[in-house]
Write a protein that holds these residues in place. Structure first.
Motif, PDB file in Angstrom:
ATOM      1  N   LEU A 279       0.845  -1.200   0.000  1.00 44.69           N
ATOM      2  CA  LEU A 279       0.000   0.000   0.000  1.00 44.69           C
ATOM      3  C   LEU A 279       0.880   1.251   0.000  1.00 44.69           C
ATOM      4  O   LEU A 279       2.018   1.225   0.456  1.00 44.69           O
ATOM      5  CB  LEU A 279      -0.908   0.007   1.222  1.00 44.69           C
ATOM      6  N   LYS A 280       0.306   2.342  -0.500  1.00 42.53           N
ATOM      7  CA  LYS A 280       1.041   3.602  -0.584  1.00 42.53           C
ATOM      8  C   LYS A 280       1.225   4.210   0.798  1.00 42.53           C
ATOM      9  O   LYS A 280       0.504   3.911   1.730  1.00 42.53           O
ATOM     10  CB  LYS A 280       0.282   4.590  -1.458  1.00 42.53           C
ATOM     11  N   VAL A 285      -1.492   9.037  -0.270  1.00 46.90           N
ATOM     12  CA  VAL A 285      -2.931   8.855  -0.443  1.00 46.90           C
ATOM     13  C   VAL A 285      -3.620  10.204  -0.279  1.00 46.90           C
ATOM     14  O   VAL A 285      -4.496  10.568  -1.054  1.00 46.90           O
ATOM     15  CB  VAL A 285      -3.479   7.863   0.608  1.00 46.90           C
TER      16      VAL A 285
ATOM     17  N   LEU B 254      -5.058   0.441   7.278  1.00 44.97           N
ATOM     18  CA  LEU B 254      -5.004  -0.053   5.902  1.00 44.97           C
ATOM     19  C   LEU B 254      -5.919   0.777   5.003  1.00 44.97           C
ATOM     20  O   LEU B 254      -5.567   1.114   3.878  1.00 44.97           O
ATOM     21  CB  LEU B 254      -5.399  -1.532   5.844  1.00 44.97           C
ATOM     22  N   ALA B 256      -6.785   3.892   5.544  1.00 50.30           N
ATOM     23  CA  ALA B 256      -6.177   5.216   5.391  1.00 50.30           C
ATOM     24  C   ALA B 256      -5.071   5.183   4.343  1.00 50.30           C
ATOM     25  O   ALA B 256      -4.775   6.194   3.711  1.00 50.30           O
ATOM     26  CB  ALA B 256      -5.612   5.693   6.724  1.00 50.30           C
ATOM     27  N   ARG B 257      -4.460   4.020   4.172  1.00 53.27           N
ATOM     28  CA  ARG B 257      -3.391   3.931   3.184  1.00 53.27           C
ATOM     29  C   ARG B 257      -3.897   3.403   1.845  1.00 53.27           C
ATOM     30  O   ARG B 257      -3.125   2.887   1.037  1.00 53.27           O
ATOM     31  CB  ARG B 257      -2.249   3.084   3.723  1.00 53.27           C
ATOM     32  N   GLY B 258      -5.195   3.530   1.636  1.00 52.21           N
ATOM     33  CA  GLY B 258      -5.720   3.350   0.297  1.00 52.21           C
ATOM     34  C   GLY B 258      -6.395   2.038  -0.015  1.00 52.21           C
ATOM     35  O   GLY B 258      -6.892   1.851  -1.122  1.00 52.21           O
ATOM     36  N   LEU B 259      -6.418   1.083   0.954  1.00 46.57           N
ATOM     37  CA  LEU B 259      -7.113  -0.165   0.673  1.00 46.57           C
ATOM     38  C   LEU B 259      -8.585   0.044   1.014  1.00 46.57           C
ATOM     39  O   LEU B 259      -8.928   0.357   2.149  1.00 46.57           O
ATOM     40  CB  LEU B 259      -6.515  -1.306   1.518  1.00 46.57           C
ATOM     41  N   ILE B 275      -9.883  -8.577   4.022  1.00 46.46           N
ATOM     42  CA  ILE B 275      -8.742  -8.166   3.200  1.00 46.46           C
ATOM     43  C   ILE B 275      -8.663  -9.031   1.938  1.00 46.46           C
ATOM     44  O   ILE B 275      -8.425  -8.534   0.839  1.00 46.46           O
ATOM     45  CB  ILE B 275      -7.431  -8.246   4.008  1.00 46.46           C
ATOM     46  N   LEU B 276      -8.921 -10.320   2.119  1.00 48.73           N
ATOM     47  CA  LEU B 276      -8.811 -11.226   0.975  1.00 48.73           C
ATOM     48  C   LEU B 276      -9.886 -10.954  -0.083  1.00 48.73           C
ATOM     49  O   LEU B 276      -9.713 -11.279  -1.258  1.00 48.73           O
ATOM     50  CB  LEU B 276      -8.872 -12.683   1.440  1.00 48.73           C
ATOM     51  N   ARG B 279      -8.385  -8.989  -2.776  1.00 49.63           N
ATOM     52  CA  ARG B 279      -7.168  -9.586  -3.303  1.00 49.63           C
ATOM     53  C   ARG B 279      -6.785  -8.970  -4.659  1.00 49.63           C
ATOM     54  O   ARG B 279      -5.618  -8.687  -4.907  1.00 49.63           O
ATOM     55  CB  ARG B 279      -7.386 -11.083  -3.480  1.00 49.63           C
ATOM     56  N   LEU B 282      -5.102  -5.706  -4.271  1.00 43.98           N
ATOM     57  CA  LEU B 282      -3.749  -5.863  -3.753  1.00 43.98           C
ATOM     58  C   LEU B 282      -2.799  -6.356  -4.829  1.00 43.98           C
ATOM     59  O   LEU B 282      -1.676  -5.879  -4.952  1.00 43.98           O
ATOM     60  CB  LEU B 282      -3.744  -6.844  -2.584  1.00 43.98           C
ATOM     61  N   GLU B 283      -3.291  -7.327  -5.639  1.00 44.17           N
ATOM     62  CA  GLU B 283      -2.417  -7.863  -6.675  1.00 44.17           C
ATOM     63  C   GLU B 283      -2.126  -6.818  -7.739  1.00 44.17           C
ATOM     64  O   GLU B 283      -1.014  -6.732  -8.254  1.00 44.17           O
ATOM     65  CB  GLU B 283      -3.018  -9.134  -7.275  1.00 44.17           C
ATOM     66  N   LEU B 285      -1.824  -3.698  -7.199  1.00 41.59           N
ATOM     67  CA  LEU B 285      -0.805  -2.820  -6.625  1.00 41.59           C
ATOM     68  C   LEU B 285       0.590  -3.404  -6.827  1.00 41.59           C
ATOM     69  O   LEU B 285       1.538  -2.709  -7.147  1.00 41.59           O
ATOM     70  CB  LEU B 285      -1.045  -2.645  -5.123  1.00 41.59           C
ATOM     71  N   ARG B 286       0.678  -4.698  -6.594  1.00 42.27           N
ATOM     72  CA  ARG B 286       1.990  -5.355  -6.656  1.00 42.27           C
ATOM     73  C   ARG B 286       2.522  -5.401  -8.078  1.00 42.27           C
ATOM     74  O   ARG B 286       3.700  -5.154  -8.320  1.00 42.27           O
ATOM     75  CB  ARG B 286       1.880  -6.776  -6.149  1.00 42.27           C
ATOM     76  N   ARG B 288       1.888  -3.466 -10.447  1.00 48.44           N
ATOM     77  CA  ARG B 288       2.245  -2.130 -10.903  1.00 48.44           C
ATOM     78  C   ARG B 288       3.677  -1.796 -10.477  1.00 48.44           C
ATOM     79  O   ARG B 288       4.387  -1.107 -11.177  1.00 48.44           O
ATOM     80  CB  ARG B 288       1.285  -1.104 -10.325  1.00 48.44           C
ATOM     81  N   GLU B 289       4.027  -2.296  -9.268  1.00 47.53           N
ATOM     82  CA  GLU B 289       5.401  -2.076  -8.837  1.00 47.53           C
ATOM     83  C   GLU B 289       6.349  -2.770  -9.783  1.00 47.53           C
ATOM     84  O   GLU B 289       7.475  -2.457  -9.927  1.00 47.53           O
ATOM     85  CB  GLU B 289       5.622  -2.636  -7.428  1.00 47.53           C
TER      86      GLU B 289
END
Lengths: 289, 289, 266
Positions: A279-280, A285, B254, B256-259, B275-276, B279, B282-283, B285-286, B288-289
């Motif tokens: 997460l960012k 954000v 979480l 607050a950090r965009g999830l 959270i799942l 998924r 989250l994927e 996001l990953r 993109r990195e």
């Protein structure tokens, strides 16, 4: 600072005539070193032997076998007794049962009085101790009128006034409410950071152990786990086996890992989890929003 | 069912030091509910629960048990105390008999029941809290902390209460002892349909178990509702010196950090599920990195 | 129990508060003796004035002192009535089987005045002196007894610990009583045997708790290097100041006044 070598302690059970009936091994071959300035946490459930261990460091109990050396002094040597008790101060669980004075400042002065410190210096020490744990405003109060957290801070001040090198806190928060618990832990951490006093915190609340440099987990008189908080808490299965809590966020990360997310072990804070999830940063954000 | 109608309680009434410990409370406790009563030390929660079984008489207002005013002149308050059982803080401090079976029989005996009836009730109560027959003749003072507490709870259970109030039943226990008491209480609620009022200052303890949370501050309820509704109001809880369960803070972080998740989960298992459900996000996001 | 304010330390700042506790202890002792020395109205007036001045100096509100007296009002009334009716002499009024005599009346009033002065006087000491100061004063005043192998320090320490734990144990008694009431115990039963029996569930846990506390406390004291009175210093040593010497002077003057009133048969 403290060297414990092969420590064994047996409690003897006696019958009515005082003959030894049997014994119970409370400490079983424990080895432990504490270095000056460290913050150590000892975790374990009730009856795991952690309090018995603590009382050895202050020479309130003596080894059945093995040795305990505090600052170069063997606790078994009677000549060292008062020096050891002055250097390794102790705070107990029940705040009501360890405050002797009827006014806060008089209680803080009790230790130095016993040590034969001159009157003027007692006052200096009392003032200093009250300032360190931030209870100067309570100095004239009766201990009966204080909250649990305040009472425990009085107990801590009473130990600081003896100018110890090390303070052992034996479940100081077990009888307190959450805000009192925070008060006491904050005071203990400040002593370690600011005054550079070695702290040994005995507790069964894992959230208090997070701040420690090293954590020891005791079970049935032995040291079952040791390491940094991260190392110890990341072994969720072992912690559960020892019937201890693990931070909720560590449990959550563990659960997510079981369900197939690729996360590292030993996550201790929400931010670490957020980082691991990719997460960012919070500020990013906000900028976007 | 207990109905509380505009009840007040004033300490040191008529003096300058008069304090409204309970300030105009109106509420209903229906049968079979599992309630968590939360508040910090001094919020009035202990006073409130003692009013429910007539140990403290309210200064004004009415308390009705199954429609009858418990403070009426000819109302049998001793009888009431068998219907509305109250387990005090550190209840093990009230054990006094030479063996636990006799101690648990104290309550039923006070109700004027026959010896056999008392014995059978006491045995049932001890089984219910997890003791085996071989324990019955043990001295209460030889038990461990957690066992003592369970024996003390059995002492109230033997009176066959319809409502069971427990004032901080987990105080001072280690995680293992705490979980076993909370599981026991929850089981009593589920299998025997006993109404439970659990007084605590820890959200963590109650979040998992209760149907309803009542938050007390300065002698009145500031929040009342199902747990998910309560924990949303983190700011209001913190204002009165309480906090939401740790997992709530993790999920909020979480978020607050965009999830983009729902922060209502009460346990880490529920949180993991939530959270799942995201998924894919989250994927994304990953990758993109 | 909370209503008993008789003699509980009242925190404020006054000359009397600052006075050396030894002066106050001896002063109270002298005052009580002087109350029994004087036996005439001028004497009582003098004692009354002395007390009034002390109350003014103490800065303790008079209403607070009076409220404390409520606790002993019953004993006071009984004593006065007893003297009123039981003293033989010249009858004033009589009804039913009781007769009030002139001597009885005068004796009862004197007795009441004496008792009230005595109680206010001694409570004034405890109102202005913390229990710790008081035990310190006793330890110092009893020092000569040490030569006779009286454990003076230990007695003082015991007293001071007892004073610290009395409120805690009172609260505990209340808690245990309520907890046993929650288990249906009846403490309002009429017969004495029943009552004594009903105390067992309170006394047993109370003793166990007291022993546990004593044990804990002993360990905590040892951990803080307590090893008896030997080599111990004091945080607040008792040293006489100028005001204490003046106080002794005033006290001596008052005592002489009372003595001369008695001897000169005023």
């Amino acid at each position: 600072m403290i060297q414990i070598r092969n420590l064994i302690h047996d409690y003897l059970r006696r019958d009515e005539e005082g003959n030894v009936e049997g014994s119970h091994r409370a400490i079983d071959h424990v080895n432990l070193d504490v270095h000056p300035g460290e913050f150590i946490a000892i975790l374990g459930h009730n009856g795991s032997g952690k309090s018995t261990l603590a009382k050895h460091i202050n020479a309130l109990l003596y080894p059945t076998e093995g040795t305990v050396v505090v600052d170069g002094m063997n606790t078994a040597d009677e000549q060292n007794l008062w020096k050891i008790r002055q250097e390794a101060g102790m705070v107990f669980q029940n705040p009501d049962n360890q405050i002797i004075g009827q006014v806060v400042e008089e209680d803080v002065g009790f230790g130095p009085e016993n040590m034969g410190v001159p009157t003027e210096e007692i006052w200096e020490r009392v003032n200093e101790s009250l300032r360190i744990v931030e209870i100067e405003h309570l100095r004239k109060k009766s201990p009966n009128r204080l909250s649990g957290g305040q009472k425990q801070r009085v107990s801590i001040a009473g130990v600081i006034a003896m100018h110890p090198k090390c303070i052992i806190l034996d479940e100081p928060t077990a009888m307190l409410d959450p805000s009192g618990r925070k008060e006491v832990i904050r005071a203990a951490r400040a002593l370690n950071k600011v005054e550079d006093i070695t702290i040994i915190l005995i507790t069964h609340y894992m959230e208090e152990a997070i701040y420690a440099d090293r954590v020891f987990v005791m079970d049935e008189g032995r040291i079952a786990m040791q390491g940094t908080p991260r190392e110890v808490f990341s072994d969720v299965d072992r912690m559960k086996e020892l019937r201890l809590d693990v931070p909720q966020v560590t449990l959550l990360a563990d659960e997510l890992r079981r369900k197939g997310l690729d996360l590292p072990a030993g996550i201790l804070t929400a931010d670490e989890l957020a980082d691991a999830l990719g997460l960012k940063e919070e500020t990013d954000v906000r900028k976007q929003a | 069912m207990i109905e509380v109608k505009d009840v007040c309680y004033t300490y040191e009434a008529g003096t300058a030091m008069a304090v409204n410990a309970i300030d105009h409370i109106t509420t209903t406790i229906p049968d079979g509910q599992f309630i968590g009563l939360i508040g910090h030390t001094g919020s009035g929660k202990s006073t409130f629960v003692q009013m429910l079984n007539g140990l403290i008489k309210c200064s004004s207002g009415q308390i009705l048990y199954n429609g009858e005013d418990i403070n009426a002149e000819n109302y049998n308050r001793r009888q009431l105390r068998s219907h509305v059982g109250l387990v005090f803080q550190y209840p093990e401090h009230q054990l006094f008999e030479t063996d636990i079976l006799t101690d648990v029989m104290f309550g039923p005996k006070n109700l004027g029941l026959s010896e056999e009836e008392c014995r059978s009730r006491a045995e049932q109560a001890l089984y219910a809290v997890g003791f085996k027959e071989r324990h019955f003749t043990q001295s209460p003072f030889d038990l461990s902390g957690g066992q003592k507490r369970r024996a003390a709870i059995a002492g109230v259970l033997a009176m066959k209460p319809e409502v069971l109030i427990l004032d901080e039943p987990t105080a001072g226990l280690d995680p293992m002892g705490r979980d076993s008491i909370l599981d026991l209480v929850s089981e009593l609620n589920r299998t025997r349909n006993i109404t439970i009022v659990l007084v605590s200052h820890s959200m963590e303890d109650v979040a998992r178990y209760v149907d309803r949370i009542m938050v007390m501050n300065d002698g009145h309820f500031i929040l009342d509702g199902p747990p998910t509704d309560i924990f949303v109001q983190v700011d209001k809880l913190e204002e009165v010196g309480l906090s939401a369960p740790e997992i709530t803070y993790v999920l909020r972080k979480l978020k607050a950090r965009g999830l983009d998740i729902d922060t209502n989960a009460l346990t880490y298992e529920e949180a993991a599920e939530e959270i799942l459900r995201h998924r894919s996000q989250l994927e994304a996001l990953r990758t993109r990195e | 129990m909370k209503e008993i304010t008789l003699g509980q330390y009242y925190q404020t700042d006054s000359v009397l508060h600052r006075l050396d506790p030894r002066v106050k202890l001896i002063g109270t002792f002298c005052y009580i003796i002087s109350l029994f020395i004087v036996n005439s109205w001028p004497g009582y007036v003098a004692a009354g004035i002395f007390l009034a001045v002390m109350i003014l100096l103490s800065h303790v509100p008079f209403s607070y002192i009076v409220r404390g007296m409520k606790a002993i009002a019953f004993i006071l009334t009984v004593t006065v009535l007893f003297n009123l009716f039981m003293t033989p002499g010249e009858p004033l009024v009589s009804f039913w089987k009781l007769t009030v005599t002139r001597e009885g009346l005068s004796f009862a009033v004197k007795m009441a005045v004496r008792l009230v002065f005595l109680i206010i006087g001694s409570s004034l000491m405890t109102l202005t002196t913390t229990p710790t100061q008081l035990t310190n004063a006793m330890e110092d005043l009893m020092k000569p007894l040490k030569k006779l192998h009286v454990p003076v320090h230990e007695i003082a320490m015991m007293m001071s610990i007892a004073l610290r734990f009395i409120p805690i144990l009172m609260e505990e008694t209340d808690k245990i009583q309520k907890a046993q009431m929650a288990r249906g115990a009846d403490f309002e039963s009429k017969s004495i045997i029943q009552r004594v029996k009903s105390m067992v569930p309170i006394l047993v846990p109370l003793f166990i708790s007291a022993f546990r506390r004593a044990n804990d406390l002993a360990m905590a004291m040892e951990a803080r290097c307590y090893h008896g009175g030997e080599g111990r210093t004091r945080m607040k040593p008792l040293i006489y100041q100028r005001r204490d010497r003046i106080a002794y002077g005033v006290l001596a003057a008052f005592f002489c006044l009372c003595l001369s009133l008695r001897l000169l048969k005023f």
